[in-house]
Design an enzyme around this catalytic site. Structure first.
Site, short mmCIF file in Angstrom:
data_model
loop_
_atom_site.label_atom_id
_atom_site.label_comp_id
_atom_site.label_asym_id
_atom_site.label_seq_id
_atom_site.Cartn_x
_atom_site.Cartn_y
_atom_site.Cartn_z
N ARG A 1 -10.71 21.54 -13.79
CA ARG A 1 -10.45 20.99 -12.55
C ARG A 1 -11.75 20.16 -12.39
NH1 ARG A 1 -10.06 25.83 -8.74
NH2 ARG A 1 -11.71 26.46 -10.49
N LYS B 1 1.25 23.08 -20.55
CA LYS B 1 0.39 22.28 -19.55
C LYS B 1 1.23 21.67 -18.32
CE LYS B 1 -2.55 19.43 -17.96
NZ LYS B 1 -4.03 19.73 -17.77
N PHE C 1 -3.04 27.78 -3.49
CA PHE C 1 -2.34 26.58 -3.54
C PHE C 1 -1.03 26.46 -2.15
CE2 PHE C 1 -3.53 23.20 -6.63
CZ PHE C 1 -4.55 23.98 -6.97
N PHE D 1 -7.10 23.02 -18.83
CA PHE D 1 -6.92 23.40 -17.62
C PHE D 1 -7.98 23.33 -16.55
CE2 PHE D 1 -3.83 25.72 -20.21
CZ PHE D 1 -2.53 25.49 -19.47
N CYS E 1 -4.09 14.26 -12.04
CA CYS E 1 -3.19 14.97 -12.87
C CYS E 1 -1.55 15.35 -12.09
CB CYS E 1 -4.05 16.27 -13.04
SG CYS E 1 -5.67 15.94 -13.84
N LYS F 1 0.70 12.29 -11.77
CA LYS F 1 1.01 11.75 -13.05
C LYS F 1 1.81 12.68 -13.86
CE LYS F 1 -2.45 11.47 -16.15
NZ LYS F 1 -2.44 11.83 -17.54
N ARG G 1 -9.38 8.61 -8.47
CA ARG G 1 -7.99 8.08 -9.01
C ARG G 1 -6.76 8.87 -8.65
NH1 ARG G 1 -9.32 9.46 -15.06
NH2 ARG G 1 -10.27 11.10 -13.87
#
Ligand code: UGA
Length: 443
Positions: A160, A210, A255, A158, A266, A269, A333
């Site tokens: 970041r 996950k 968030f 997890f 992440c 995808k 990315r």
């Protein structure tokens, strides 16, 4: 414990250093000899706060080593962690060939008691395939009798980018997936020293946890972006709404920053992969389709607003602040900021971009009419508009007097609602955020 970490990307290096600092002996293996050479000298191959210091400390303490040879180090390993890349294939699925190659290489070498953990984010069921591949390669190498000595554990990651070391040492929880008590106890010993709740579960549940965590975070972002779009239409302010909503402990304040959407390697995808995993089992996950759709149209909605105000982009000079997929990292990315630079250039704008850390990595993805500038203020020279597309905190410290002097037309479009409280309208700018009708009134 003796740990072998295969792969020295963000996850491999940051967690390798973390485990070394917890007191384990860690050997990091990578096929890229130039990366290994740099790391041996104490030079990280990417920007990540805390990594240079920890790398130096662990090298000096002799608790971390780097090599290109799995063969030389695997015999000593009690735990092998696979942390190689799983880049998306053109069809959106994760390319697992690197993970499977490591499994086969390991199988050819392993003969002793060892727990193998896949840290790379992989579709549900992959850990079991990895174990099968290891055991098949062990049989082919003539070590049939030793196959039961290798066990698999799933410990999803997890971390970041930008906070990788902090997240390693202060995780919200540690998810442990295994089949038997013996493996759980190895996983417990591996994480000894980390004060966080540990949750034991099946391997499949750990793999799915996950994806579920990332998908729920992505859902929160797409949800607040929908609210921002509605706020724009009805004259409300999404920041006020997010504050009011987030104070309910069942919902939480995190968030809920509206903007141009989520990027990176992440969320996009993982949400697509989870959608696909469900699809392969014949289940159509409508919520995830909507999360993906909202995210992809959010950036275009932002661009349309600017395009409308400027009467088109052709021949316009656009200052672009940010290229990284989020603030605090040089990772580009899946960056929406890069996508926006490409769309602007494609529509005939001259783009002048600046990013505090990501310009080197961004170069390869940028067309010719995107110029890289040495400062945020330089990027604004002669600009018809300034677009803020990555949430770098340092953009808040820029001299907006200097920015205004340089711009032809002092318009700021803030795709991350990063500058909303800086009262830029009072400083002579026209300022637009995302779903923000009252800039300056919120702290
Ligand atoms: C994410 C998760 O947060 C980590 O827990 C997880 O380990 C990691 O994925 C992974 O799977 O390896 P990361 O992609 O680095 O981490 O970045 P986040 O900070 O989660 O941000 C993701 C994207 O969402 C960024 O583009 C960011 O700008 C955007 N975002 C984030 C918003 O638009 N609004 C928000 O409120 C938060």
């Amino acid at each position: 414990m003796n740990i072998v970490m295969v792969g020295t990307g963000y996850v491999g290096l940051a967690s390798g250093l973390g485990f070394a600092k917890l007191g384990h002996r860690v050997v990091c293996v990578d096929i890229d000899a130039s990366k290994i050479a740099k790391l041996e000298l104490g030079e990280p191959t990417f920007f990540e706060p805390g990594v240079p210091e920890t790398l130096k400390e662990m090298l000096e303490a002799g608790r971390i080593m780097f090599t290109t040879s799995l063969k030389d180090v695997v015999d000593e390993a009690q735990v092998v962690i696979i942390a190689v890349g799983t880049p998306p294939l053109p069809n959106g699925q994760a390319d697992l060939s690197f993970v499977y190659k490591v499994a086969e290489d390991l199988g050819a070498l392993l003969r002793h008691d060892c727990v193998v953990i896949v840290k790379s984010t992989v579709p549900v069921g992959t850990n079991r395939i990895v174990l099968e591949k290891i055991q098949r390669a062990m049989q082919e190498a003539g070590h049939d009798e030793a196959t039961s000595r290798v066990r698999i554990g799933s410990v999803p990651e997890f971390l970041r980018p930008g906070y990788a070391m902090e997240d390693f040492f202060h995780p919200a929880r540690i998810i442990l997936g295994a089949d038997d008590e013996e493996t759980f106890s190895v996983l417990d010993r591996l994480h000894a020293g980390l004060e966080a709740p540990r949750v034991r579960m099946s391997i499949e549940s750990a793999e799915l946890t996950k994806y579920a965590a990332n998908a729920l975070l992505a859902t929160k972002i797409s949800f607040i972006n929908e609210i921002a779009n509605i706020a724009d239409e009805v004259g409300a302010d999404v920041r006020e709404v997010a504050q009011g909503v987030g104070m309910d402990p069942r919902l939480g304040p995190h968030f809920l920053n509206a903007g141009i959407g989520f990027g990176g390697m992440c969320f996009p995808k993982d949400v697509s992969a989870l959608h696909q995993i469900a699809g392969t089992k014949g289940y159509e996950c409508k919520l995830l389709s909507a999360v993906i759709e909202v995210n992809s149209r959010q950036r275009e909605r932002f661009l349309r607003k600017v395009e409308h105000d400027l009467n088109g982009f052709k021949g316009k000079r656009i200052a672009l602040w940010g290229l990284a997929f989020k603030g605090g990292t040089d990772d580009v990315r899946g960056s929406i900021s890069i996508d926006i630079a490409q769309r602007l250039a494609g529509r005939g704008a001259d783009v002048y971009a600046f990013d505090p850390k990501a310009m080197d990595r961004a170069k390869a993805y940028l067309p010719e009419n995107v110029k890289l500038c040495s400062t945020a203020v330089d990027a604004c020279e002669g600009a018809d508009a300034l677009l803020v597309v990555t949430e770098w905190p340092e953009f808040r410290e820029v001299s907006f007097e200097a920015v205004r002097e340089r711009m032809i037309d002092p318009r700021i479009y803030d795709g991350r609602n990063l500058l909303t409280d800086l009262e830029l309208e009072k400083k002579g700018f026209s300022y637009k955020g995302v779903g923000v009708c009252r800039p300056g009134r919120h702290s």
